[in-house]
Design an enzyme around this catalytic site. Structure first.
Site, PDB file in Angstrom:
ATOM      1  N   ASP A   1     -12.116   6.972   3.531  1.00  0.00           N
ATOM      2  CA  ASP A   1     -10.915   6.801   4.346  1.00  0.00           C
ATOM      3  C   ASP A   1     -10.540   5.317   4.496  1.00  0.00           C
ATOM      4  O   ASP A   1      -9.562   4.987   5.155  1.00  0.00           O
ATOM      5  CB  ASP A   1     -11.102   7.434   5.726  1.00  0.00           C
TER       6      ASP A   1
ATOM      7  N   ASP B   1      -2.562  10.568   3.181  1.00  0.00           N
ATOM      8  CA  ASP B   1      -3.948  10.160   3.366  1.00  0.00           C
ATOM      9  C   ASP B   1      -4.700  11.178   4.216  1.00  0.00           C
ATOM     10  O   ASP B   1      -4.585  11.187   5.442  1.00  0.00           O
ATOM     11  CB  ASP B   1      -4.014   8.781   4.030  1.00  0.00           C
TER      12      ASP B   1
ATOM     13  N   LYS C   1     -10.273  13.009   7.660  1.00  0.00           N
ATOM     14  CA  LYS C   1      -9.789  12.715   9.007  1.00  0.00           C
ATOM     15  C   LYS C   1      -9.873  13.980   9.865  1.00  0.00           C
ATOM     16  O   LYS C   1      -9.625  15.071   9.380  1.00  0.00           O
ATOM     17  CB  LYS C   1      -8.331  12.242   8.956  1.00  0.00           C
TER      18      LYS C   1
ATOM     19  N   LYS D   1       0.848  -1.191   0.000  1.00  0.00           N
ATOM     20  CA  LYS D   1       0.000   0.000   0.000  1.00  0.00           C
ATOM     21  C   LYS D   1       0.881   1.236   0.000  1.00  0.00           C
ATOM     22  O   LYS D   1       1.745   1.397   0.868  1.00  0.00           O
ATOM     23  CB  LYS D   1      -0.895   0.005   1.241  1.00  0.00           C
TER      24      LYS D   1
ATOM     25  N   ARG E   1      -7.396  -0.475   1.038  1.00  0.00           N
ATOM     26  CA  ARG E   1      -7.863  -1.758   0.501  1.00  0.00           C
ATOM     27  C   ARG E   1      -8.256  -1.646  -0.979  1.00  0.00           C
ATOM     28  O   ARG E   1      -8.194  -2.637  -1.711  1.00  0.00           O
ATOM     29  CB  ARG E   1      -9.022  -2.284   1.354  1.00  0.00           C
TER      30      ARG E   1
ATOM     31  N   ASP F   1       1.582   6.584   5.315  1.00  0.00           N
ATOM     32  CA  ASP F   1       0.625   5.601   4.820  1.00  0.00           C
ATOM     33  C   ASP F   1       1.129   4.868   3.573  1.00  0.00           C
ATOM     34  O   ASP F   1       0.384   4.082   2.986  1.00  0.00           O
ATOM     35  CB  ASP F   1      -0.722   6.274   4.540  1.00  0.00           C
TER      36      ASP F   1
END
Length: 502
Positions: free
Chosen positions: A345, A268, A275, A263, A349, A286
């Site tokens: 967020d 992010d 966030k 990833k 995945r 991230d």
């Protein structure tokens, strides 16, 4: 760059800025570890008494400096703690951490000799690697160093094994793994305005040219043409478009083929599901999974492992804007599955899913993905332990054991079938990117499992806790990026090269 070598020179006659010895906690006070005998002799049997007077206990993390007596050529003696005294040899992780403490404590020194227990090749490697990792410092943005000291210039591991092939191999392995871990740390620590998907891809291309690796980069046009809906969906809101980078190492005698998927969210913000303040300041980290798989493949090449290993770097920046993916949008992923985005967020995945499907098209024996994926895993395992999930119990056990062998705390986690239901209840898509709130780290693993081709063994390492260390340094672990999972992946590749079935 710190020089690293093995030396058979006598500790007493070695000229160095500092001579490092190990001490431990015994039932009756400080116990000297093997390797420090010459130092004890120079202190005429009073070394333990002197160290105790200065506050040394032998506990892990202890570091006590003593001016060297007349019998030593070194200017300074540093005693580092190994923890509780043991018979039959100290653990490799204790040696790594003690060497790391020494390297951090002696920053600014030109030459340091390490007289820690280092008789076996494994001990030589542990001391060398811990010391090299302990020298790490990230000063890219500090003007004139801003008062920080330079890393140790030269490290000498004192051992009787200098002339042996296994000792030489141990140092070479420590150099390869340690330097690539420090490369990964640099990537994680780089500010997100400098490390974008495009610039990360360029770094991978440069490393490929340097080390003879095959690197392919899919830019936003190629991703659109190929139908990589996860990467494009996450990257849509950013002025810095996504990339999928393939870094391949092949060996002519390889009997196994591995795919490491990382990833790589270079920043992010959470996207439209923004966030809150207090949760976004460190989100440059991230992309630690992509940094780890990249470093592992370069290390495998440097070590000449007889295995084929490919890193897939799923790179994107998750930002809010008028073009960003919205909660409620449906993405068509690479391979055709559709996903309803309930929370932007939960983006890691999505990019991993595209990369896992693409990696599976090359029919590897094993796919291992690495990601700072969920806060739920931090709640479950804390800040120093990563979770291991897999569609194969033997593979999960093998990776957990490999992590333990190299000193990376991990814990095997289940993939409960009942948690899948919450993701498959979307009324408009094949899957939702969210499921049950309880067990969120396991839900994320189950989501990724949906994209693994039938017949391929797959594992997922959620490194959200240990990837970025915000507290004070300890052992060989600095503040900031840690390069977690690199050593586990390298050990796993070594096992596969040796014919392991796990």
């Amino acid at each position: 760059m710190t020089a690293l070598s093995v030396s058979t020179s006598a500790a007493a006659s070695l000229r160095a800025d500092a001579l490092v010895i190990g001490v431990a906690k015994g039932s009756k006070g400080i116990v000297l570890a093997p390797g420090g005998e010459a130092v004890a002799e120079a202190f005429e049997g009073k070394l333990a008494e002197v160290l105790a007077t200065l506050g040394a206990t032998g506990a892990e993390g202890d570091a006590v400096k003593v001016p060297a007596p007349a019998g030593l050529k070194a200017a300074l003696v540093l005693a580092v703690g190994l923890g509780d005294a043991v018979e039959g040899g100290y653990g490799l992780e204790a040696l790594r951490r003690a060497a790391g403490v020494a390297a951090r404590t002696l920053a600014g020194s030109k030459k340091v000799a390490l007289a820690l227990p280092a008789e076996s090749a494994e001990e030589v490697e542990a001391v060398a690697l811990g010391a090299l990792l302990g020298t790490y410092a990230f000063g890219t943005y500090k003007q004139n160093g801003n008062g920080s000291k330079e890393p140790v210039g030269e490290l000498l591991v004192l051992s009787t094994r200098k002339g042996s092939k296994d000792a030489k191999a141990a140092v070479e392995r420590a150099l390869a793994v340690g330097e690539e871990m420090n490369r990964a740390r640099d990537l994680v620590n780089t500010a997100p305005n400098d490390l974008t998907p495009k610039s990360f891809a360029a770094i991978a291309q440069a490393a490929g040219k340097e080390h003879g690796l095959k690197v392919e980069v899919l830019d936003e046009k190629a991703l659109l043409k190929g139908g990589f809906g996860g990467l494009l969906g996450v990257g849509n809101g950013s002025a810095n478009p996504p990339r999928l980078v393939k870094v391949a190492y092949t060996h002519p005698k390889a009997k196994a083929t591995l795919a490491f998927v990382g990833k790589g969210i270079t920043y992010d913000s959470g996207g439209i599901s923004l966030k809150p303040a207090g949760h976004n300041e460190t989100m440059k980290c991230d992309m630690a999974g992509a940094a780890a798989v990249f470093a592992a493949v370069v290390a495998a090449k440097r070590l000449g492992l007889q295995v084929n290993v490919t890193a897939w770097l799923a790179l994107a920046e998750n930002m809010p804007s008028g073009t960003a993916t919205r909660p409620g949008d449906v993405l068509r992923m690479y391979g055709g599955k559709t996903v309803e985005v309930l929370n932007t967020d939960a983006e890691g995945r999505l990019v991993l899913a595209d990369a896992i499907v693409r990696a599976g098209e090359e029919n590897p024996d094993v796919i291992v993905d690495v990601a700072t994926l969920t806060g739920a895993m931090i709640l479950a395992l804390g800040n120093r332990t990563f979770g291991v999930m897999a569609n194969n119990d033997e593979l999960r056990a093998t990776l957990h054991a490999a992590a333990g062998e190299v000193g990376e705390p991990s814990w095997p986690m289940p993939l409960p079938a009942e948690l899948r239901k919450g993701m498959t209840e979307s009324t408009i898509a094949d899957l939702a990117n969210m499921g049950d709130r309880m067990g969120g780290g396991l839900v994320a693993g189950l989501f990724l499992k949906e994209f693994v081709a039938e017949g391929i063994d797959w594992a997922h390492l959620d490194i959200a806790g240990p990837a970025f260390h915000e507290a004070a340094p300890f052992g060989y672990t600095p503040k900031g990026g840690t390069a977690t999972a690199v050593r586990t992946l390298v050990r796993f590749a070594e096992q596969k090269a040796a014919g392991s079935k796990g």
